[in-house]
Enzyme design. Structure first.
Site, mmCIF file in Angstrom:
data_model
loop_
_atom_site.group_PDB
_atom_site.id
_atom_site.type_symbol
_atom_site.label_atom_id
_atom_site.label_comp_id
_atom_site.label_asym_id
_atom_site.label_seq_id
_atom_site.Cartn_x
_atom_site.Cartn_y
_atom_site.Cartn_z
ATOM 1 N N HIS A 205 7.435 -5.656 1.488
ATOM 2 C CA HIS A 205 7.111 -6.188 2.820
ATOM 3 C C HIS A 205 8.322 -6.438 3.701
ATOM 4 C CE1 HIS A 205 8.403 -9.989 1.019
ATOM 5 N NE2 HIS A 205 8.543 -10.439 2.245
HETATM 6 C C1 UD1 Z 1 7.744 -13.291 6.860
HETATM 7 C C2 UD1 Z 1 9.197 -13.767 6.773
HETATM 8 C C3 UD1 Z 1 9.830 -13.205 5.509
HETATM 9 C C4 UD1 Z 1 9.013 -13.571 4.303
HETATM 10 C C5 UD1 Z 1 7.562 -13.143 4.489
HETATM 11 C C6 UD1 Z 1 6.730 -13.647 3.334
HETATM 12 C C7 UD1 Z 1 10.270 -14.083 8.952
HETATM 13 C C8 UD1 Z 1 11.219 -13.518 9.947
HETATM 14 N N1 UD1 Z 1 9.957 -13.289 7.923
HETATM 15 O O1 UD1 Z 1 7.764 -11.889 6.977
HETATM 16 O O2 UD1 Z 1 11.127 -13.761 5.361
HETATM 17 O O3 UD1 Z 1 9.555 -12.900 3.175
HETATM 18 O O4 UD1 Z 1 7.047 -13.717 5.702
HETATM 19 O O5 UD1 Z 1 5.555 -12.939 3.186
HETATM 20 O O6 UD1 Z 1 9.818 -15.193 9.104
HETATM 21 N N2 UD1 Z 1 0.368 -10.042 9.433
HETATM 22 C C9 UD1 Z 1 -1.003 -10.013 9.315
HETATM 23 N N3 UD1 Z 1 -1.629 -11.119 8.822
HETATM 24 C C10 UD1 Z 1 -0.976 -12.252 8.457
HETATM 25 C C11 UD1 Z 1 0.416 -12.264 8.581
HETATM 26 C C12 UD1 Z 1 1.086 -11.167 9.064
HETATM 27 O O7 UD1 Z 1 -1.639 -9.011 9.623
HETATM 28 O O8 UD1 Z 1 -1.629 -13.207 8.000
HETATM 29 C C13 UD1 Z 1 1.071 -8.833 9.925
HETATM 30 C C14 UD1 Z 1 1.210 -8.802 11.446
HETATM 31 O O9 UD1 Z 1 1.096 -7.484 11.852
HETATM 32 C C15 UD1 Z 1 2.637 -9.263 11.640
HETATM 33 C C16 UD1 Z 1 3.341 -8.717 10.409
HETATM 34 O O10 UD1 Z 1 2.385 -8.798 9.367
HETATM 35 O O11 UD1 Z 1 3.209 -8.808 12.826
HETATM 36 C C17 UD1 Z 1 4.597 -9.469 10.023
HETATM 37 O O12 UD1 Z 1 4.331 -10.871 9.859
HETATM 38 P P1 UD1 Z 1 5.509 -11.939 10.071
HETATM 39 O O13 UD1 Z 1 5.044 -13.277 9.677
HETATM 40 O O14 UD1 Z 1 6.100 -11.788 11.425
HETATM 41 O O15 UD1 Z 1 6.623 -11.438 9.074
HETATM 42 P P2 UD1 Z 1 6.526 -11.095 7.528
HETATM 43 O O16 UD1 Z 1 6.856 -9.660 7.364
HETATM 44 O O17 UD1 Z 1 5.247 -11.597 6.970
HETATM 45 N N1 UDP Z 2 2.374 -13.504 -3.914
HETATM 46 C C1 UDP Z 2 1.006 -13.714 -4.047
HETATM 47 N N2 UDP Z 2 0.167 -12.659 -3.800
HETATM 48 C C2 UDP Z 2 0.612 -11.429 -3.445
HETATM 49 C C3 UDP Z 2 2.011 -11.232 -3.314
HETATM 50 C C4 UDP Z 2 2.858 -12.293 -3.546
HETATM 51 O O1 UDP Z 2 0.579 -14.818 -4.381
HETATM 52 O O2 UDP Z 2 -0.212 -10.526 -3.228
HETATM 53 C C5 UDP Z 2 3.281 -14.635 -4.145
HETATM 54 C C6 UDP Z 2 4.338 -14.360 -5.192
HETATM 55 O O3 UDP Z 2 3.817 -14.618 -6.484
HETATM 56 C C7 UDP Z 2 5.440 -15.314 -4.775
HETATM 57 C C8 UDP Z 2 5.323 -15.346 -3.268
HETATM 58 O O4 UDP Z 2 4.008 -14.882 -2.962
HETATM 59 O O5 UDP Z 2 5.208 -16.603 -5.292
HETATM 60 C C9 UDP Z 2 6.355 -14.462 -2.644
HETATM 61 O O6 UDP Z 2 6.074 -14.298 -1.313
HETATM 62 P P1 UDP Z 2 6.549 -13.034 -0.465
HETATM 63 O O7 UDP Z 2 6.858 -11.906 -1.359
HETATM 64 O O8 UDP Z 2 5.523 -12.847 0.584
HETATM 65 O O9 UDP Z 2 7.845 -13.598 0.281
HETATM 66 P P2 UDP Z 2 9.382 -13.794 -0.137
HETATM 67 O O10 UDP Z 2 9.441 -14.534 -1.423
HETATM 68 O O11 UDP Z 2 10.005 -12.443 -0.192
HETATM 69 O O12 UDP Z 2 9.929 -14.561 1.026
#
Ligand code: UD1
Ligand code: UDP
Length: 365
Positions: A205
């Protein structure tokens, strides 16, 4: 006098981390918690499921900021959090990790002169192009209490001049969370998404991979190649899903994989525990691989969790080509690292966070 903590969360890993500390706060007399959900993550499978499973009390404030550009999203959060802080007048604002929600929480509180405690302080990738690196540097420099998960994080802060009483090594709350999940899944009879055959678990992601077509093609090409050896189960983040849907080459690769919706935390723990290997660009999942004793290939150029690389549990592989990704995965299957070290603390990081904030011993007897 009652003390009030205002917790700021918004993204999936923050719900999991905050659940650990919320459980501690709930049993400490004289401390209350109020929670702000910024709404950064909002899908049922990216948000509500964690509140339900981990029994996190419903947030008192949901800002519902949703998705957007960094500036727009963070700006909406700042405005909302500022209002809540003025209403609630907490003794502490508690932020987690390195997302835009972390940055907004630390900045809003700091401007209002409310002390900020940062859980997972001091991590550095030394890659300033990453939004997470920008967020964590700012949050650390604004924080009044820096709760580090590893000794290398404490050293990183010292190099930036942040040291002394305000920096406390507490260990990693995600280790506490995994211990909790391991116990919970023993008694739960959840349905698994796997077919029962050996599999590799993958998650992808991170912006540096999803926003670079060549890297994303290398990752999906590599994963679809290793399907010749073993099933690949991929609970797919919505960010990555929407990019795959727009690209026929990536969709063709993804057709070889067992792509599923994001799963809940307990199902994820079951998937991690059952996998032969984990391939990921997630910070949390890298460590969970180690907590479950699984080899990990991290599809990035660098990692903040350097201990696992030196211990031989984690291998960094830059996704330069499908062949490189497949080769790294094949080479790591069956390879364990060193055991015995405990770089992430003793599983009581949550208690140490609250002890550091309120200067009292909250260890369960
Ligand atoms: C964010 C964090 C990242 C973290 C990740 C955990 C920032 C800059 N990044 O990244 O550090 O590792 O969360 O998962 O804060 N979207 C949906 N539904 C949701 C959420 C997101 O469809 O419930 C889609 C949207 O298109 C959105 C994209 O995912 O634009 C990115 O979501 P965003 O929260 O901006 O960043 P993450 O990639 O999730
Ligand atoms: N996780 C989850 N379901 C999923 C993918 C990840 O519960 O489908 C959990 C995972 O076990 C971990 C956390 O989400 O505890 C990690 O989050 P993510 O990878 O979104 O973000 P990051 O740690 O890279 O910021």
């Amino acid at each position: 006098m009652e003390k009030k903590v205002l917790t700021i969360v918004g993204a999936r890993p923050q719900f999991i981390k905050a659940a650990v500390v919320s459980r501690v706060i709930a049993r400490v007399p004289g401390v209350t918690e109020s929670m702000v959900h910024t709404g950064q993550h909002y899908d049922q499978g990216m948000s509500d499921i964690f509140f339900q499973e981990l029994k996190i009390p419903a947030p008192a404030h949901n800002l519902a900021v949703g998705s957007g550009s960094h500036g727009a999203q963070t700006g909406r959060m700042l405005e909302g959090i500022e209002k809540v802080i003025q209403e609630e007048r907490p003794d502490w604002v508690l932020v987690y990790g390195d997302t835009n929600s972390t940055l907004a929480g630390a900045l809003a509180a700091s401007k209002l002169h409310i002390p900020v405690a940062h859980v997972e302080a001091g991590l550095r990738s030394f890659n300033k192009a990453m939004p997470e690196e920008q967020n964590r540097i700012v949050a650390d420099h604004l924080s009044d209490l820096l709760l580090t998960p590893t000794s290398s994080a404490t050293e990183n802060l010292a190099r930036e001049g942040i040291k002394g009483e305000k920096v406390r090594f507490v260990g990693d709350v995600m280790y506490d969370a995994t211990l909790f999940a391991k116990e919970a899944v023993q008694t739960e009879t959840g349905k698994s998404v796997t077919s029962g055959k050996p599999y590799i678990l993958a998650t992808i992601h991170r912006a540096e991979n999803t926003d670079d077509p060549a890297r994303l093609a290398a990752i999906f090409g590599g994963l679809s190649e290793v399907v010749q050896d073993m099933e690949v189960v991929l609970p797919l983040h919505p960010r990555t899903r929407s990019l795959i849907a727009k690209d026929s080459h990536l969709s063709a690769y993804a057709d070889h994989l067992t792509v599923v919706e994001p799963v809940g935390y307990f199902e994820m723990a079951r998937l991690e525990a059952g996998a032969e290997l984990i391939a990921t660009d997630s910070g949390g999942v890298q460590k969970e691989a180690y907590f479950h004793g699984k080899p990990c290939v991290t599809l990035r150029d660098e990692t903040e969790w350097v201990e696992l690389v030196s211990m031989g549990w984690n291998r960094l592989q830059s996704p330069t080509s499908g062949a490189a990704v497949a080769q790294a995965i094949r080479a790591a299957i069956g390879q364990s690292g060193q055991s015995g070290a405990t770089p992430y603390g003793d599983g009581r990081a949550g208690e140490k966070v609250i002890a550091a904030m309120f200067g009292k011993d909250v260890t369960r007897g």
